[in-house]
Design a protein around this motif. Structure first.
Motif, short mmCIF file in Angstrom:
data_model
loop_
_atom_site.label_atom_id
_atom_site.label_comp_id
_atom_site.label_asym_id
_atom_site.label_seq_id
_atom_site.Cartn_x
_atom_site.Cartn_y
_atom_site.Cartn_z
N ASP A 224 0.84 -1.18 0.00
CA ASP A 224 0.00 0.00 0.00
C ASP A 224 0.88 1.25 0.00
O ASP A 224 1.76 1.39 0.87
N PRO A 225 0.70 2.16 -0.95
CA PRO A 225 1.59 3.33 -1.07
C PRO A 225 1.66 4.18 0.19
O PRO A 225 2.74 4.63 0.58
N GLU A 226 0.52 4.41 0.84
CA GLU A 226 0.51 5.25 2.04
C GLU A 226 1.24 4.58 3.19
O GLU A 226 2.01 5.23 3.92
N ALA B 188 4.73 5.89 4.91
CA ALA B 188 4.80 6.11 6.36
C ALA B 188 5.95 5.30 6.97
O ALA B 188 6.66 5.79 7.85
N SER B 189 6.14 4.08 6.50
CA SER B 189 7.23 3.24 6.99
C SER B 189 8.59 3.86 6.64
O SER B 189 9.52 3.84 7.45
N GLY C 8 23.26 5.10 8.04
CA GLY C 8 22.16 4.20 7.69
C GLY C 8 22.07 4.05 6.18
O GLY C 8 22.60 4.87 5.43
N LEU C 9 21.40 2.99 5.76
CA LEU C 9 21.18 2.74 4.33
C LEU C 9 19.71 2.43 4.08
O LEU C 9 19.12 1.59 4.77
N ALA C 10 19.13 3.10 3.11
CA ALA C 10 17.75 2.81 2.69
C ALA C 10 17.71 2.78 1.17
O ALA C 10 18.37 3.59 0.51
N PHE C 11 16.93 1.86 0.64
CA PHE C 11 16.80 1.72 -0.81
C PHE C 11 15.34 1.90 -1.18
O PHE C 11 14.45 1.27 -0.58
N VAL C 12 15.10 2.77 -2.16
CA VAL C 12 13.74 3.07 -2.59
C VAL C 12 13.60 2.75 -4.06
O VAL C 12 14.32 3.31 -4.90
N GLY D 169 16.16 -0.70 5.27
CA GLY D 169 14.91 -1.11 4.66
C GLY D 169 14.93 -0.91 3.15
O GLY D 169 15.77 -0.18 2.61
N VAL D 170 14.00 -1.60 2.48
CA VAL D 170 13.78 -1.44 1.05
C VAL D 170 12.33 -1.06 0.86
O VAL D 170 11.44 -1.74 1.38
N PHE D 171 12.08 0.01 0.12
CA PHE D 171 10.73 0.55 0.02
C PHE D 171 10.29 0.65 -1.44
O PHE D 171 11.07 1.06 -2.30
N GLU D 172 9.05 0.26 -1.69
CA GLU D 172 8.44 0.33 -3.02
C GLU D 172 7.50 1.52 -3.04
O GLU D 172 6.48 1.54 -2.36
N LEU D 173 7.86 2.56 -3.79
CA LEU D 173 7.04 3.76 -3.84
C LEU D 173 6.70 4.13 -5.27
O LEU D 173 6.69 5.28 -5.66
N ASN D 174 6.37 3.10 -6.05
CA ASN D 174 6.08 3.35 -7.47
C ASN D 174 5.10 2.31 -7.98
O ASN D 174 5.37 1.59 -8.93
N GLN D 175 3.94 2.21 -7.37
CA GLN D 175 2.98 1.17 -7.68
C GLN D 175 2.51 1.20 -9.12
O GLN D 175 2.36 0.18 -9.78
N GLU D 176 2.30 2.42 -9.66
CA GLU D 176 1.77 2.53 -11.02
C GLU D 176 2.73 1.92 -12.03
O GLU D 176 2.34 1.22 -12.95
N LYS D 177 4.01 2.19 -11.88
CA LYS D 177 5.01 1.67 -12.81
C LYS D 177 5.05 0.15 -12.79
O LYS D 177 5.22 -0.50 -13.81
#
Length: 219
Positions: free
Chosen positions: A15-17, A21-22, A34-38, A165-173
């Protein structure tokens, strides 16, 4: 119990929201290195930078947009005049340093992530991860297309293992890519007049390379 590997191609997007938030919580809780991947498109990445700057006005945020191929990210960060004041640094465009390594070789998937063609910038990240941790009190956020994220997973595993963390912020694509892949598969079968037969290795490679090009191109 052995943990199950994440399949970035098949798993349904979150869920994008909730994912956003995460991501914000991770940045707020991270103190020092720190390391974060989006995973996101370039357009979404630029909007994300704006959103985080509004969310965290108390943080010093730097943006490193890589418009050319690089070999050593450590040297670039070390040369920043304000590096000791940076809390969060967003890095976009690092995939440009992977393009020359998309070619036949040993291991990997198709022409990708080959064992004998590791992008130099990723090799350096693997070797220098302790230097990043010890030198920089910065949370590094890598904004990546899918193929760029997979290069980190396959060819910079030591560096990637230190992720917050690894985050998915591109649902449409995500949905569009699946639709394109399915459509290309059907077109290739029809043109080859092999309806009902497994698609050939050459056809599969053509689909993979075309999708990679879509990932590389800016939107």
């Amino acid at each position: 119990m052995k943990s199950q590997a994440i399949d970035w191609d098949e798993d349904l997007p979150p869920d994008p929201e909730e994912e956003y938030a995460s991501f914000v919580r991770t940045l707020k809780w991270t103190e020092g290195f720190g390391l974060a991947f989006v995973r996101c498109s370039p357009v979404r990445g630029e909007q994300l930078i704006i959103d985080i700057q509004k969310e965290m006005p108390q943080k010093t945020i730097e943006v490193l947009r890589l418009n050319e191929r690089i070999n050593d990210l450590y040297e670039m960060v070390e040369s920043l005049p304000n590096r000791n004041k940076i809390d969060i640094i967003f890095i976009s465009g690092i995939e440009k340093s992977f393009i020359d390594y998309i070619k036949p070789g040993y291991g990997g998937e198709g022409d990708f992530y080959k064992l004998d063609s590791v992008p130099r910038v990723l090799g350096n990240l693997n070797l220098q991860r302790e230097r990043f941790r010890d030198k920089f009190n910065i949370c590094f956020v890598f904004l990546l297309r899918l193929f760029g994220l997979k290069y980190f997973i396959h060819r910079a595993p030591d560096f990637f293992d230190w992720r917050s963390g690894v985050f998915e912020l591109n649902q449409e694509k995500f949905s569009v890519t699946i639709d394109i892949k399915s459509d290309l598969h059907e077109q290739l079968k029809i043109r080859a007049n092999v309806e009902g037969e497994p698609i050939s290795a050459i056809a599969k490679q053509a689909v993979a390379l075309y999708l990679a090009q879509l990932e590389v191109e800016d939107e």
